[in-house]
Design an enzyme around this catalytic site. Sequence first.
Site, mmCIF file in Angstrom:
data_model
loop_
_atom_site.group_PDB
_atom_site.id
_atom_site.type_symbol
_atom_site.label_atom_id
_atom_site.label_comp_id
_atom_site.label_asym_id
_atom_site.label_seq_id
_atom_site.Cartn_x
_atom_site.Cartn_y
_atom_site.Cartn_z
ATOM 1 N N GLY A 536 0.984 -1.172 -0.080
ATOM 2 C CA GLY A 536 -0.191 -0.009 0.020
ATOM 3 C C GLY A 536 0.931 1.319 -0.059
ATOM 4 N N GLY A 538 0.811 5.319 1.582
ATOM 5 C CA GLY A 538 0.362 6.569 2.547
ATOM 6 C C GLY A 538 0.948 7.727 2.392
ATOM 7 N N GLY A 539 0.839 8.562 3.216
ATOM 8 C CA GLY A 539 1.139 10.106 2.996
ATOM 9 C C GLY A 539 2.730 9.993 3.439
ATOM 10 N N GLY A 541 4.889 7.452 2.649
ATOM 11 C CA GLY A 541 5.558 6.664 1.341
ATOM 12 C C GLY A 541 4.969 5.436 1.013
ATOM 13 N N VAL A 543 4.563 1.079 1.313
ATOM 14 C CA VAL A 543 4.914 -0.137 2.119
ATOM 15 C C VAL A 543 5.118 -1.565 1.561
ATOM 16 C CG1 VAL A 543 4.095 -1.198 4.279
ATOM 17 C CG2 VAL A 543 3.479 1.097 3.833
ATOM 18 N N LYS A 557 8.229 0.397 5.240
ATOM 19 C CA LYS A 557 7.790 1.686 4.924
ATOM 20 C C LYS A 557 8.871 2.451 4.390
ATOM 21 C CE LYS A 557 4.619 3.793 7.355
ATOM 22 N NZ LYS A 557 3.753 4.474 8.539
ATOM 23 N N ASP A 653 -4.371 10.220 15.132
ATOM 24 C CA ASP A 653 -4.576 9.854 13.714
ATOM 25 C C ASP A 653 -5.452 8.338 13.738
ATOM 26 O OD1 ASP A 653 -5.030 10.287 11.038
ATOM 27 O OD2 ASP A 653 -3.091 9.211 10.496
#
Length: 889
Positions: A536, A538-539, A541, A543, A557, A653
């Site tokens: 996946g 995300g913000g 970077g 993974v 990650k 978060d």
Amino acid sequence: MLQCVQGKKMKFLMRVCHVVFYSMGRAQEFVPVDNILLSCGSSSNVTIDGRVFVSDNTSTLVTATAVGGGGSSVAGSTLQNNANVDYPTLVSSARFFTVDFSYTFKVSSGRHWVRLYFYPFSYGNFTPNSSLFSLCANEFTLLNNFRSVAFSSFNKPLVFREYLINITSSSLVLSFFPQPNSYAFINAIEVVSMPSDLLTDDATLVGQQTSQPLGLPGIALQSMYRINVGGATVNPLNDSKGLYRNWEPDSSYLFAAATGTTGSVLFSDIKYGNDPTYIAPPAVYATARTLGGSETVSLVFNVSWVFPVDLGYTYFVRLHFCEIIMSAINERVFNVYISNQTVLSRFDVIAYTKSPDVVLYWDFAAPMFEGSDANLWIQIGPAPNTALQDAILNGLEIFKMNNSDGGLSGSNPYVAVSSPPSMALAPTGSSKSNMGVIIGAAVGGVAVVGVLVAFICYCCCRKPKAAKKPSTPMWLPLPLHGSSPDMSQGMTNSHKSGKSGAGSYVSSVPSNMGRFFTFAELQEATNNFDESLLLGAGGFGKVYKGEIDDGSKVAVKRGNPQSEQGLTEFQTEIEMLSKLRHRHLVSLIGYCDDSKEMILVYDYMSKGPLRSHLYGTKLPALSWKRRLEICVGAARGLHYLHTGAAQSIIHRDVKTTNILLDDNFVAKVADFGLSKTGPSLEQTHVSTAVKGSFGYLDPEYFRRQQLTEKSDVYSFGVVLMEVLCARPAINPALPREQINMAEWALKWQKMGMLDQIKDTRLAGTCNLESLQKFGDIAEKCLADQGIDRPSMGDVLWNLEYALQLQENSPENFVEGPAGNSTENDLTTNANNSSSSMQEVSVLEPRANQSVMSSLTLSTEQSLDISEEIGSEDASAGDIFSQLIHPEGR
């Protein structure tokens, strides 16, 4: 006057006689099933205090073998003329191992004491400074890179270790792993059964008010301190029959001059009530230390004991009480503190025992996080507004509990090879717990010079490599961060240049943050970051799935240099996860910051994020019971963050993409890049710029920019509704009144019709009472004002109750996935991105409209709210572009 003196002498003689006759005439209290005493390297049996230690050459209950075949052990002996050795005959022999070696003990199941004796002496080519090894007991690592001479001194050359290990099979295997060009050794071993009820799986976590199970049947412990408060040494012969514990006086651990006074009664006065007599010997309960009562009523103070400990572990603390002076309730009411937190408030011993001279003990679990003071403080002090400003304590025990990797090794002092035993006490520099030892050893100028030389050697040399084959990973369990105030600046400078003056890369992260991976190692682990292994993005970077050198599956990650997140989040993630260990928190294995990379390595969670099991994928639907279990697990993780440390941690978060699932669907909270340390005792909140994810953001936090633990509670309330409804928190493609999922679900909950909007795949599988309880707690979590929301502990309790209602449901719902036949309605909601986009404004959601409208002014604020958007949100459009963007978390 003469008569008075003679009377005191007579009373003293009578007490001495009483002690002698009591010790001789008391009944047997415990007979161990297993009582294996082993003299290692000895050619014959050795008798110590009436106990026979059998030679390891002749014992029929022990098998000694070289691991993997080949190699051998060597028996050695030395003449003992050192008066400071406690058991000269027992430790005059030893067995030396130059290869991996094990002792296998045939024992019954149950918890056992494992006592180890190490007396370093020279024998042939074996010199004390050359010994470096690790030691495992079944799945637990007792010692790692252990050098016994580092813990010995001229005054105390014998190193003794005591462990409490629960054996679930028919054998205990002690495995020694010497380092290359080194050796392991052992002088004597005891493996003795413990009473099954000596340790109960129930203790009060420091910072909480109620006791809870600790999982002790699966935990190994190390005895750290066993103290007879206010009394003299109780040697093993005078301990409860069959237990052979040593209780030392408390004088060495008292802090400052406020030591109070001591008192005692006859041993025969002590009554055990319903408790077994081996909990602690009468000698412990018959003595006590108090504040001094009316003599110090104007001097309000605490009596304090300070115990150096290894950070990064939880400690099992048992306090022993017996009111041997007062005789009625409310005569002595006091407070007890552990690690500067109140654990017993307005405590009255007699209120529990109902009469004086009756024993009472209380168990606590005290986490000691990295970065905190490396001393465990125990204090007693007067409770406010009491007639007698006094307190009492009779005894205490402190045990270290193994970490999540099964380790108990703690920190080892660094020792220069050339240092003599009496000077081999230099610290590692990462723990304050050795300072007391250093001070004691630094007697005279020669010792001071020795400590300085050893410290300089430590600063210039790398730590020894880990043992070859301990069951734990080759890096130590993630310790608490020890960053300096200028650490952040150091990171920034490092990543600007990436090089030191000598041309080598300068790591920007302290070396005590877990395993350091080289970039080449992670390239190999991920097949050079093969996109086919992508899990996946995300913000921070992408993974990737990987496999490191020990065969462990990991999630890697890798930071994106173009991301708006970077150094701050990288540092925060490492710092936070390095000081946290919990079943329901994702484990950080290590990091990489060479070659100008910022990479984090975690345990691999094979089932991925919770969100993937709710919508947007073709994964089977989760049953209602499974969803409740996942929510309970996530709540436990968040509850630990809020209460498990001296100062709480706010995740900031919380969302379904940050709740990961392992092979068994055990939930683990992840992604601590935005986490903040909570308010101190004198504060109610933390003032900070607003950060989080749109749809989960606490409206009160947004309005006031004041962060509290209740902000996490609100976000978790959104998660609960998301789990029930199986749709995104924000979906602009839906009709206007349904865009904000939490707002929409609350309306149905307040109408008592929450079951009408639940995931259609749950039809006919939910117990209505369980669903109602779930809805009630979700509604409370989503209260607009933080003061109206429950604590995470209350949320956890209610979710556990909802789970219990589901499990006890008379309908006997089928366990497992609820079925896939009705998935279409949900996937329509989740993947409605292809539908036409309605004309929607960020001002239009009605709940918290003032909050939402202020988003249009966010350019002048430190606002960073975002959401990971999957395919279902791809058509959100430019209207939400300032909130939903590829760089979002």
